[in-house]
Write a protein that holds these residues in place. Structure first.
Motif, PDB file in Angstrom:
ATOM      1  N   PRO A 178     -11.868  -7.953  13.643  1.00 22.40           N
ATOM      2  CA  PRO A 178     -11.541  -9.240  14.255  1.00 22.40           C
ATOM      3  C   PRO A 178     -10.621 -10.060  13.366  1.00 22.40           C
ATOM      4  N   ALA A 179      -9.715 -10.778  13.987  1.00 22.44           N
ATOM      5  CA  ALA A 179      -8.842 -11.700  13.249  1.00 22.44           C
ATOM      6  C   ALA A 179      -9.460 -13.099  13.312  1.00 22.44           C
ATOM      7  N   TYR A 180      -9.503 -13.768  12.187  1.00 20.26           N
ATOM      8  CA  TYR A 180     -10.141 -15.087  12.136  1.00 20.26           C
ATOM      9  C   TYR A 180      -9.298 -16.142  12.840  1.00 20.26           C
ATOM     10  N   SER A 181      -9.941 -16.903  13.692  1.00 22.96           N
ATOM     11  CA  SER A 181      -9.317 -18.089  14.293  1.00 22.96           C
ATOM     12  C   SER A 181     -10.434 -19.082  14.601  1.00 22.96           C
ATOM     13  N   PRO A 182     -10.285 -20.329  14.179  1.00 27.56           N
ATOM     14  CA  PRO A 182     -11.352 -21.324  14.379  1.00 27.56           C
ATOM     15  C   PRO A 182     -11.656 -21.537  15.854  1.00 27.56           C
ATOM     16  N   LEU A 183     -12.882 -21.894  16.144  1.00 27.63           N
ATOM     17  CA  LEU A 183     -13.271 -22.229  17.506  1.00 27.63           C
ATOM     18  C   LEU A 183     -12.602 -23.548  17.893  1.00 27.63           C
ATOM     19  N   ILE A 234     -21.226 -21.639  14.097  1.00 25.93           N
ATOM     20  CA  ILE A 234     -19.814 -21.284  14.004  1.00 25.93           C
ATOM     21  C   ILE A 234     -19.085 -22.249  13.072  1.00 25.93           C
ATOM     22  N   LYS A 235     -19.335 -23.535  13.252  1.00 25.61           N
ATOM     23  CA  LYS A 235     -18.667 -24.534  12.425  1.00 25.61           C
ATOM     24  C   LYS A 235     -19.076 -24.421  10.961  1.00 25.61           C
ATOM     25  N   SER A 236     -20.312 -24.037  10.724  1.00 28.71           N
ATOM     26  CA  SER A 236     -20.770 -23.837   9.349  1.00 28.71           C
ATOM     27  C   SER A 236     -19.995 -22.696   8.686  1.00 28.71           C
ATOM     28  N   LEU A 237     -19.790 -21.616   9.420  1.00 28.05           N
ATOM     29  CA  LEU A 237     -19.007 -20.500   8.883  1.00 28.05           C
ATOM     30  C   LEU A 237     -17.561 -20.930   8.638  1.00 28.05           C
ATOM     31  N   GLU A 238     -17.021 -21.728   9.532  1.00 24.87           N
ATOM     32  CA  GLU A 238     -15.644 -22.182   9.371  1.00 24.87           C
ATOM     33  C   GLU A 238     -15.489 -23.057   8.130  1.00 24.87           C
ATOM     34  N   GLU A 239     -16.513 -23.835   7.843  1.00 24.21           N
ATOM     35  CA  GLU A 239     -16.467 -24.675   6.632  1.00 24.21           C
ATOM     36  C   GLU A 239     -16.493 -23.819   5.362  1.00 24.21           C
ATOM     37  N   ASN A 240     -17.120 -22.656   5.447  1.00 19.87           N
ATOM     38  CA  ASN A 240     -17.207 -21.764   4.287  1.00 19.87           C
ATOM     39  C   ASN A 240     -16.016 -20.820   4.163  1.00 19.87           C
ATOM     40  N   GLN A 260     -13.936  -9.813  -1.325  1.00 17.24           N
ATOM     41  CA  GLN A 260     -13.361  -9.295  -0.084  1.00 17.24           C
ATOM     42  C   GLN A 260     -14.452  -8.973   0.925  1.00 17.24           C
ATOM     43  N   GLU A 261     -15.530  -8.355   0.459  1.00 15.11           N
ATOM     44  CA  GLU A 261     -16.642  -8.006   1.345  1.00 15.11           C
ATOM     45  C   GLU A 261     -17.288  -9.254   1.921  1.00 15.11           C
ATOM     46  N   ALA A 262     -17.457 -10.293   1.098  1.00 13.83           N
ATOM     47  CA  ALA A 262     -18.056 -11.541   1.572  1.00 13.83           C
ATOM     48  C   ALA A 262     -17.182 -12.215   2.623  1.00 13.83           C
ATOM     49  N   LEU A 263     -15.869 -12.223   2.392  1.00 10.66           N
ATOM     50  CA  LEU A 263     -14.943 -12.831   3.351  1.00 10.66           C
ATOM     51  C   LEU A 263     -14.934 -12.054   4.658  1.00 10.66           C
ATOM     52  N   ASP A 264     -14.867 -10.736   4.580  1.00 11.19           N
ATOM     53  CA  ASP A 264     -14.824  -9.916   5.787  1.00 11.19           C
ATOM     54  C   ASP A 264     -16.100 -10.058   6.614  1.00 11.19           C
ATOM     55  N   GLU A 265     -17.234 -10.114   5.939  1.00 14.05           N
ATOM     56  CA  GLU A 265     -18.493 -10.268   6.670  1.00 14.05           C
ATOM     57  C   GLU A 265     -18.542 -11.629   7.356  1.00 14.05           C
ATOM     58  N   LEU A 266     -18.049 -12.661   6.691  1.00 15.48           N
ATOM     59  CA  LEU A 266     -17.998 -13.982   7.305  1.00 15.48           C
ATOM     60  C   LEU A 266     -17.140 -13.956   8.567  1.00 15.48           C
ATOM     61  N   VAL A 267     -15.988 -13.292   8.490  1.00 18.13           N
ATOM     62  CA  VAL A 267     -15.080 -13.227   9.644  1.00 18.13           C
ATOM     63  C   VAL A 267     -15.744 -12.487  10.811  1.00 18.13           C
ATOM     64  N   ARG A 268     -16.438 -11.411  10.510  1.00 21.76           N
ATOM     65  CA  ARG A 268     -17.096 -10.652  11.578  1.00 21.76           C
ATOM     66  C   ARG A 268     -18.237 -11.461  12.203  1.00 21.76           C
ATOM     67  N   ASN A 269     -19.018 -12.125  11.387  1.00 22.34           N
ATOM     68  CA  ASN A 269     -20.082 -12.972  11.920  1.00 22.34           C
ATOM     69  C   ASN A 269     -19.510 -14.092  12.778  1.00 22.34           C
ATOM     70  N   HIS A 270     -18.407 -14.646  12.334  1.00 20.85           N
ATOM     71  CA  HIS A 270     -17.747 -15.717  13.078  1.00 20.85           C
ATOM     72  C   HIS A 270     -17.274 -15.219  14.435  1.00 20.85           C
TER      73      HIS A 270
END
Length: 373
Positions: free
Chosen positions: A218-223, A300-306, A349-359
């Motif tokens: 998935p590509a990250y894009s804010p809600l 979702i917003k919490s993940l976006e803040e992180n 990198q792993e932490a960022l990627d997992e955040l993006v997938r959860n988002h």
């Protein structure tokens, strides 16, 4: 009917994959690390495979056929259509019971179609999560392999230092313990990857031992929503559970005016109580649905803040690695320093990627919260 439902499915899946994330083109390549050596499967292909494989959907289609037949039979038993309101007992037991039977059969038929669509929503969301869970698990294996490499190098250095008399025996003991812990963590990560593949393979109908390449990320894009309450209302208007509760009130409202609607005499107070119960149920379902929708939004917003912090951590780790590599070229540090920096990059990198997938997953769930049921 099946062709119509298939069109609905195609529209849903297309929207699912477009609304929440941009999917890059899959790369048709093979892997040599043991984490994926089979065919490349796109997310869309995975959803299609799961639909063909899912027994619940097949049962839901059969339920549509069954309830349609029951509705048609109930319709044949009606000689005319009653008028709602003010006719308490006027139609007689047989007509009242037949009419409520038709209303119930009609509701069940329409509900079966909604249930099928809701099952599609749920399955598509499950596939997305299972697909990304494999990627998360694969990254954790790669990370633990790097940690294992670091621990082994530290162990070799500790042994050499103890033999040379420049380090105490306790240093070697600590290094051996760290190496064993890294080995155990790698084994656990591989088991988690196997479990993630098992879940995915079971959904899409592959053999348990299959290791397909799941490369679409998935590509990250804010809600982006203008008004949360508008979105809550949108969900309430489309949630199949809310719809069913509302439709049940309509049936109970008819029942409340017909004393023989159950096939035998039912007291007025009992019929009114049933109507009130249906109304309470609707409010309970609506409150739960609204709560879930708002909860998803704030998650979702919490993940976006992180997200920015995770990006910054990765950038800092990458810069540190660049510095350590430059120092290594001129002999100003050791291989251990470089590997330590590489481990930090892998972790970030792993932490960022997992955040993006959860988002991405939560964005899909926010679109249709009932799919998480």
């Amino acid at each position: 009917m099946r062709k119509i439902l298939r069109k609905i499915l195609t529209a849903f899946v297309g929207a699912l994959l477009i609304i929440a994330f941009a999917v890059p083109t899959a790369i048709a390549a093979s892997s040599k690390d043991g984490n994926g050596t089979g065919e490349v499967i796109s997310l869309q292909q995975a959803v299609d495979m799961a639909i063909k494989n899912d027994e619940t959907l097949k049962s839901a289609l059969a339920e549509i056929d069954r309830t349609r037949a029951l509705r048609e039979n109930a319709q044949e038993n009606m000689s005319f259509t009653p008028v709602e309101g003010g006719y308490n007992g006027a139609y007689g037991p047989q007509i009242e019971a037949s009419w409520l039977s038709l209303l119930g059969a009609d509701l069940n038929y329409r509900a079966s179609q909604r249930t099928y669509q809701a099952n599609l929503d749920t399955l598509a969301l499950k596939v997305c999560k299972a697909y990304w869970d494999v990627q998360v698990a694969r990254e954790k294996v790669a990370l633990q392999e790097k940690v294992m490499q670091q621990a082994l190098l530290n162990l070799q250095n500790a042994r050499a230092a103890v033999q040379a008399g420049t380090a105490a025996a306790s240093t070697l003991t600590a290094a051996e313990s760290a190496w064993k812990q890294a080995e155990d963590s790698l084994t656990a990560a591989k088991h988690t990857l196997d479990s993630a593949y098992t879940t995915f393979n079971n959904l899409v109908g592959l053999d348990a031992g299959a290791r397909p390449l799941l490369q679409e990320e998935p590509a990250y894009s804010p809600l982006d929503i203008a008004n949360l309450e508008y979105e809550v209302q949108r969900v309430l208007e489309n949630d199949p559970n809310v719809w069913k509760a509302q439709q049940n009130i309509d049936v109970k409202r008819w029942s409340a005016t017909m004393m023989y609607s159950s096939g035998s005499y039912t007291p007025y107070d009992a019929r009114q109580a049933e109507l009130q119960q249906a109304e309470y149920t609707l409010e309970t379902v609506k409150e739960a649905t609204a709560l879930k929708t708002r909860s998803l939004y704030y998650q979702i917003k919490s993940l976006e803040e992180n997200y920015s912090a995770a990006q910054a951590a990765l950038s800092a780790a990458q810069e540190k690695l660049r510095v350590e590599q430059a120092k290594a070229q001129v002999g100003m540090n050791t291989k251990a320093d470089v590997i330590a920096a590489e481990v930090d990059v892998a972790k970030a990198q792993e932490a960022l990627d997992e955040l993006v997938r959860n988002h991405a997953y939560l964005k899909l769930a926010f679109e249709k919260p009932w799919a998480m049921s």
